[in-house]
Scaffold this motif. Structure first.
Motif, PDB file in Angstrom:
ATOM      1  N   GLN A   1       0.836  -1.195   0.000  1.00  0.00           N
ATOM      2  CA  GLN A   1       0.000   0.000   0.000  1.00  0.00           C
ATOM      3  C   GLN A   1       0.875   1.250   0.000  1.00  0.00           C
ATOM      4  O   GLN A   1       0.563   2.238  -0.668  1.00  0.00           O
ATOM      5  CB  GLN A   1      -0.933  -0.004   1.205  1.00  0.00           C
ATOM      6  CG  GLN A   1      -1.982  -1.090   1.121  1.00  0.00           C
ATOM      7  CD  GLN A   1      -2.782  -1.227   2.395  1.00  0.00           C
ATOM      8  OE1 GLN A   1      -2.423  -0.699   3.440  1.00  0.00           O
ATOM      9  NE2 GLN A   1      -3.879  -1.969   2.300  1.00  0.00           N
ATOM     10  N   SER A   2       2.000   1.205   0.716  1.00  0.00           N
ATOM     11  CA  SER A   2       2.938   2.330   0.698  1.00  0.00           C
ATOM     12  C   SER A   2       3.555   2.474  -0.684  1.00  0.00           C
ATOM     13  O   SER A   2       3.773   3.590  -1.160  1.00  0.00           O
ATOM     14  CB  SER A   2       4.046   2.120   1.725  1.00  0.00           C
ATOM     15  OG  SER A   2       3.534   2.156   3.018  1.00  0.00           O
ATOM     16  N   ILE A   3       3.826   1.357  -1.312  1.00  0.00           N
ATOM     17  CA  ILE A   3       4.430   1.391  -2.644  1.00  0.00           C
ATOM     18  C   ILE A   3       3.452   1.978  -3.658  1.00  0.00           C
ATOM     19  O   ILE A   3       3.849   2.722  -4.554  1.00  0.00           O
ATOM     20  CB  ILE A   3       4.930  -0.007  -3.043  1.00  0.00           C
ATOM     21  CG1 ILE A   3       6.119  -0.369  -2.150  1.00  0.00           C
ATOM     22  CG2 ILE A   3       5.293  -0.092  -4.512  1.00  0.00           C
ATOM     23  CD1 ILE A   3       6.559  -1.798  -2.209  1.00  0.00           C
ATOM     24  N   GLU A   4       2.176   1.683  -3.504  1.00  0.00           N
ATOM     25  CA  GLU A   4       1.169   2.274  -4.394  1.00  0.00           C
ATOM     26  C   GLU A   4       1.162   3.795  -4.246  1.00  0.00           C
ATOM     27  O   GLU A   4       1.047   4.517  -5.232  1.00  0.00           O
ATOM     28  CB  GLU A   4      -0.218   1.696  -4.117  1.00  0.00           C
ATOM     29  CG  GLU A   4      -0.404   0.293  -4.637  1.00  0.00           C
ATOM     30  CD  GLU A   4      -0.156   0.170  -6.136  1.00  0.00           C
ATOM     31  OE1 GLU A   4      -0.663   0.998  -6.916  1.00  0.00           O
ATOM     32  OE2 GLU A   4       0.556  -0.773  -6.523  1.00  0.00           O
ATOM     33  N   SER A   5       1.291   4.265  -3.006  1.00  0.00           N
ATOM     34  CA  SER A   5       1.331   5.717  -2.816  1.00  0.00           C
ATOM     35  C   SER A   5       2.610   6.291  -3.418  1.00  0.00           C
ATOM     36  O   SER A   5       2.618   7.418  -3.918  1.00  0.00           O
ATOM     37  CB  SER A   5       1.184   6.097  -1.351  1.00  0.00           C
ATOM     38  OG  SER A   5       2.287   5.666  -0.599  1.00  0.00           O
ATOM     39  N   LEU A   6       3.683   5.509  -3.411  1.00  0.00           N
ATOM     40  CA  LEU A   6       4.925   5.932  -4.036  1.00  0.00           C
ATOM     41  C   LEU A   6       4.747   6.063  -5.548  1.00  0.00           C
ATOM     42  O   LEU A   6       5.216   7.024  -6.162  1.00  0.00           O
ATOM     43  CB  LEU A   6       6.041   4.923  -3.720  1.00  0.00           C
ATOM     44  CG  LEU A   6       7.380   5.166  -4.383  1.00  0.00           C
ATOM     45  CD1 LEU A   6       7.980   6.470  -3.908  1.00  0.00           C
ATOM     46  CD2 LEU A   6       8.314   4.009  -4.093  1.00  0.00           C
ATOM     47  N   LYS A   7       4.056   5.112  -6.166  1.00  0.00           N
ATOM     48  CA  LYS A   7       3.796   5.190  -7.609  1.00  0.00           C
ATOM     49  C   LYS A   7       2.999   6.455  -7.933  1.00  0.00           C
ATOM     50  O   LYS A   7       3.257   7.125  -8.926  1.00  0.00           O
ATOM     51  CB  LYS A   7       3.033   3.954  -8.083  1.00  0.00           C
ATOM     52  CG  LYS A   7       3.866   2.710  -8.133  1.00  0.00           C
ATOM     53  CD  LYS A   7       3.021   1.528  -8.587  1.00  0.00           C
ATOM     54  CE  LYS A   7       3.796   0.235  -8.551  1.00  0.00           C
ATOM     55  NZ  LYS A   7       2.951  -0.913  -8.917  1.00  0.00           N
TER      56      LYS A   7
END
Length: 168
Positions: free
Chosen positions: A78-84
């Motif tokens: 979920q953090s990685i999605e926000s990074l994208k």
């Protein structure tokens, strides 16, 4: 398991929040904590076969560890999605930038274009200098059209510093 989760939560709470300028450090911190807590298993190994009646105690334990690591990885996902989304927003910002008539060209380049490009580079998004120069040219109003034509007709390409000196 409860103490493991408490340790994990404590380690995560000591991280600097993910932002455009600290991706490398944030990623290293996450990988270190997951590795130390043996939660990087799902990132390193394929999903194990489903547990059956014939599964050994060792197979059951490995599957349980993998499933736990996978759950933790999904939470981090979920953090990685926000990074994208952050990467997408910065690329959009870079490509849509326009010179604010109240700013000098130098200030526009240094504060707007270079800052956005630096954040992208920190997030490991490759942005080469030729692209940045093109974005600078694209962000300038029509009174700079002659400068744009000059750049496009020359064989040699300008660096960002040369672009600043030409526009100022």
């Amino acid at each position: 398991m409860a103490s493991s989760m408490n340790t994990f939560a404590m380690n995560l709470s000591s991280f600097e929040p993910l932002s455009g300028g600290n991706f490398k450090r944030w990623k290293q911190d996450i990988e270190i904590v997951l590795g130390l807590m043996d939660l990087d298993l799902a990132l390193c190994e394929e999903e194990l076969a489903a547990v059956t009646e014939d599964s050994t105690a060792d197979q059951r334990l490995k599957t349980k560890k993998w499933e736990k690591a996978n759950r933790m990885s999904l939470m981090l996902g979920q953090s990685i999605e926000s990074l994208k989304k952050l990467k997408w927003d910065l690329m959009t910002t870079l490509t849509l930038l326009k010179l604010d008539e109240n700013k000098s060209v130098k200030e526009h380049i240094l504060k707007s274009v270079e800052t956005t490009a630096a954040k992208l580079k920190d997030l490991e998004v490759p942005v080469d200098d030729a692209f940045i120069v093109y974005m600078v040219l694209n962000s300038l109003p029509s009174k700079f059209d002659q400068s744009k034509v000059s750049y496009n007709t020359q064989k040699e390409k300008w660096t960002l510093d040369e672009r600043i000196s030409i526009c100022v």
